[in-house]
Write a protein that holds these residues in place. Structure first.
Motif, PDB file in Angstrom:
ATOM      1  N   PRO A  49      -9.465  -1.185   1.350  1.00 34.88           N
ATOM      2  CA  PRO A  49      -8.618  -0.126   1.779  1.00 34.88           C
ATOM      3  C   PRO A  49      -8.238   0.928   0.563  1.00 34.88           C
ATOM      4  O   PRO A  49      -8.405   0.442  -0.450  1.00 34.88           O
ATOM      5  N   GLY A  50      -7.173   1.694   0.954  1.00 35.08           N
ATOM      6  CA  GLY A  50      -6.625   2.474  -0.078  1.00 35.08           C
ATOM      7  C   GLY A  50      -7.705   3.127  -0.904  1.00 35.08           C
ATOM      8  O   GLY A  50      -8.814   3.736  -0.293  1.00 35.08           O
ATOM      9  N   CYS A  51      -7.634   3.356  -2.257  1.00 39.06           N
ATOM     10  CA  CYS A  51      -8.657   4.062  -3.092  1.00 39.06           C
ATOM     11  C   CYS A  51      -9.624   2.967  -3.231  1.00 39.06           C
ATOM     12  O   CYS A  51      -9.697   1.963  -3.357  1.00 39.06           O
ATOM     13  N   LYS A  52     -10.791   3.441  -2.828  1.00 39.69           N
ATOM     14  CA  LYS A  52     -12.148   2.726  -2.696  1.00 39.69           C
ATOM     15  C   LYS A  52     -12.487   2.334  -4.234  1.00 39.69           C
ATOM     16  O   LYS A  52     -13.488   1.329  -4.189  1.00 39.69           O
ATOM     17  N   PHE A  53     -12.263   2.824  -5.180  1.00 44.98           N
ATOM     18  CA  PHE A  53     -12.356   2.316  -6.577  1.00 44.98           C
ATOM     19  C   PHE A  53     -11.241   1.547  -7.372  1.00 44.98           C
ATOM     20  O   PHE A  53     -11.484   0.892  -8.344  1.00 44.98           O
ATOM     21  N   HIS A  54     -10.443   1.098  -6.562  1.00 47.38           N
ATOM     22  CA  HIS A  54      -9.212   0.317  -7.004  1.00 47.38           C
ATOM     23  C   HIS A  54      -9.757  -1.113  -7.245  1.00 47.38           C
ATOM     24  O   HIS A  54      -9.109  -1.973  -8.325  1.00 47.38           O
ATOM     25  N   THR A  55     -10.835  -1.799  -6.698  1.00 48.28           N
ATOM     26  CA  THR A  55     -11.423  -2.974  -6.884  1.00 48.28           C
ATOM     27  C   THR A  55     -11.830  -3.342  -8.400  1.00 48.28           C
ATOM     28  O   THR A  55     -12.110  -4.098  -8.865  1.00 48.28           O
ATOM     29  N   ARG A  56     -12.132  -2.055  -8.872  1.00 46.75           N
ATOM     30  CA  ARG A  56     -12.938  -2.140 -10.444  1.00 46.75           C
ATOM     31  C   ARG A  56     -12.104  -1.249 -10.991  1.00 46.75           C
ATOM     32  O   ARG A  56     -12.627  -1.048 -12.496  1.00 46.75           O
ATOM     33  N   CYS A  57     -10.979  -0.733 -10.968  1.00 51.72           N
ATOM     34  CA  CYS A  57     -10.105  -0.022 -11.795  1.00 51.72           C
ATOM     35  C   CYS A  57      -8.879  -0.635 -12.395  1.00 51.72           C
ATOM     36  O   CYS A  57      -8.457  -1.276 -11.869  1.00 51.72           O
ATOM     37  N   PRO A  58      -8.985  -0.584 -14.005  1.00 50.54           N
ATOM     38  CA  PRO A  58      -8.155  -1.249 -14.552  1.00 50.54           C
ATOM     39  C   PRO A  58      -6.568  -0.491 -14.438  1.00 50.54           C
ATOM     40  O   PRO A  58      -5.519  -1.128 -14.916  1.00 50.54           O
TER      41      PRO A  58
ATOM     42  N   GLU B  52      -2.961   3.348  -0.085  1.00 49.27           N
ATOM     43  CA  GLU B  52      -3.112   4.824   0.484  1.00 49.27           C
ATOM     44  C   GLU B  52      -4.385   5.374  -0.165  1.00 49.27           C
ATOM     45  O   GLU B  52      -4.522   5.215  -1.430  1.00 49.27           O
ATOM     46  N   GLU B  53      -5.088   5.884   0.515  1.00 46.59           N
ATOM     47  CA  GLU B  53      -6.393   6.410  -0.010  1.00 46.59           C
ATOM     48  C   GLU B  53      -6.151   7.953  -0.404  1.00 46.59           C
ATOM     49  O   GLU B  53      -5.451   8.798  -0.001  1.00 46.59           O
ATOM     50  N   PRO B  54      -6.322   8.288  -1.699  1.00 50.20           N
ATOM     51  CA  PRO B  54      -5.954   9.605  -2.562  1.00 50.20           C
ATOM     52  C   PRO B  54      -6.906  10.567  -1.915  1.00 50.20           C
ATOM     53  O   PRO B  54      -7.716  10.341  -1.652  1.00 50.20           O
ATOM     54  N   LYS B  55      -5.909  11.876  -1.911  1.00 53.05           N
ATOM     55  CA  LYS B  55      -6.810  13.172  -1.368  1.00 53.05           C
ATOM     56  C   LYS B  55      -6.989  13.971  -2.607  1.00 53.05           C
ATOM     57  O   LYS B  55      -6.467  13.891  -3.614  1.00 53.05           O
TER      58      LYS B  55
END
Length: 352
Positions: free
Chosen positions: A290-299, A308-311
């Protein structure tokens, strides 16, 4: 290059229904999700990202080779206009003449049972562009000469050629129908570096001679920097950043883009080991986070990134980025992407 878009995508999504097992439900693979993109007429437009990010699926959607699940793709070259979502079969036949594909593997893309002449002539015969054999042969010789193929090569079979020569044959086959839009899907990835440069220069010269618009799909950012004038970065089926090439390479906004640029090999031995390591695997498109798809790998991810998914929002002239924190991270020094910050304190401190 014209500012008018040749290809316009709005809320474009491509989904695939996967059959479930005996005890598992059916799954929906969201290969491309909510893409908004304009490819200017006459541009050399780059599309980059890791394997599995949806680059090829997006390119095939622009060619109407994949079913469009939601949204629209509009093609307008000044002579004709097509809406790919609701295109009738009669228009699709005409669109095939104007939009073509250069495949990645020059060894698998050519039939070993056909001569080079027959391979290049096949689109003309299938689409009914030429009426006589003499007209077909003349068209084949013309495009072969433009692609720097010797006329004596037309009587040979593909096994007699090197990888670079085979890719020239593939390019000639794609261009023989006089298309306006060409998708080059990793078209130099299987070639040696010296041959890559030769093929890239050929594509660039053909663009000027024939007025072509390219969508150049690649994972090699050094190649993209050399030839593309605009770049879009894709991650897990979504666009995370788009910008003119010079601006993207000089001032990347998204942490994922920064990690990709950091991975470009450097010839300077002093820079060895300074790359930002992108750790972890890209999530499954059947079960995206959920949210930003990159958050699982983003420091740099915080709570809002997980919710929330960013636009895509504008950060400069023709520079769009999809990140909640891009403004505060604009001047952030390089950090190992995929790792949390480490508190570097000496382990052998002496007590006062």
């Amino acid at each position: 290059m014209s500012n008018k878009p040749l290809i316009s995508a709005r809320d474009l999504s491509v989904h695939f229904n996967l059959r479930g097992g005996l005890f598992t439900p059916k799954l929906v693979l969201k290969a491309v999700e909510a893409i908004n993109l304009d490819i200017p007429k006459g541009s050399f437009f780059g599309l980059v990202g890791e394997s599995g990010s949806g680059k090829t699926t997006l390119g095939r959607a622009f060619l109407k080779a994949n079913h469009i699940s939601r949204g629209s793709v509009h093609y307008a070259d000044g002579e004709v206009e097509y809406d790919l979502q609701d295109m009738p079969k009669s228009d699709l036949t005409e669109y095939r003449k104007r939009a073509q594909l250069i495949f990645q593997d020059p060894y698998a893309a050519l039939s070993p049972r056909m001569t080079v002449r027959d391979i290049i002539a096949e689109p003309l015969e299938v689409m009914g562009i030429t009426k006589t054999r003499e007209e077909t042969d003349e068209r084949v010789r013309e495009i072969a000469d433009r692609c720097r193929l010797n006329l004596e090569h037309l009587r040979r079979f593909p096994h007699a050629f090197s990888g670079g020569q085979r890719q020239r044959i593939s390019i000639a086959r794609a261009l023989v129908s006089s298309p306006r839009f060409v998708v080059a899907d990793e078209s130099v990835a299987a070639l040696d570096v010296s041959i890559q440069a030769d093929i890239l220069n050929l594509l660039k010269s053909l663009q000027k001679e024939l007025g072509l618009t390219y969508l150049f799909i690649s994972h090699d950012l050094s190649v993209v920097a050399h030839i593309c004038d605009h770049v879009a970065v894709m991650y897990l089926g979504r666009l995370v950043e788009t910008a003119p090439t010079r601006e993207l390479f000089s001032a990347p906004r998204h942490p994922y883009t920064k990690a990709l640029l950091s991975a470009i090999p450097s010839l300077d031995p002093d820079n060895a080991g300074n790359t930002q390591k992108l750790e972890g695997e890209i999530p499954s498109p059947t079960n995206p986070p959920p949210g930003c798809k990159f958050h699982t790998r983003c420091p740099f991810a915080i709570d809002i990134c997980k919710r929330e998914e960013p636009k895509l929002e504008t950060s400069g002239k023709e520079h769009d980025v999809a990140c909640h924190r891009w403004k505060e991270l604009a001047d952030e020094p390089a950090r190992a992407v995929g790792k949390k910050p480490v508190n570097k304190k000496s382990k052998n401190r002496t007590k006062a």
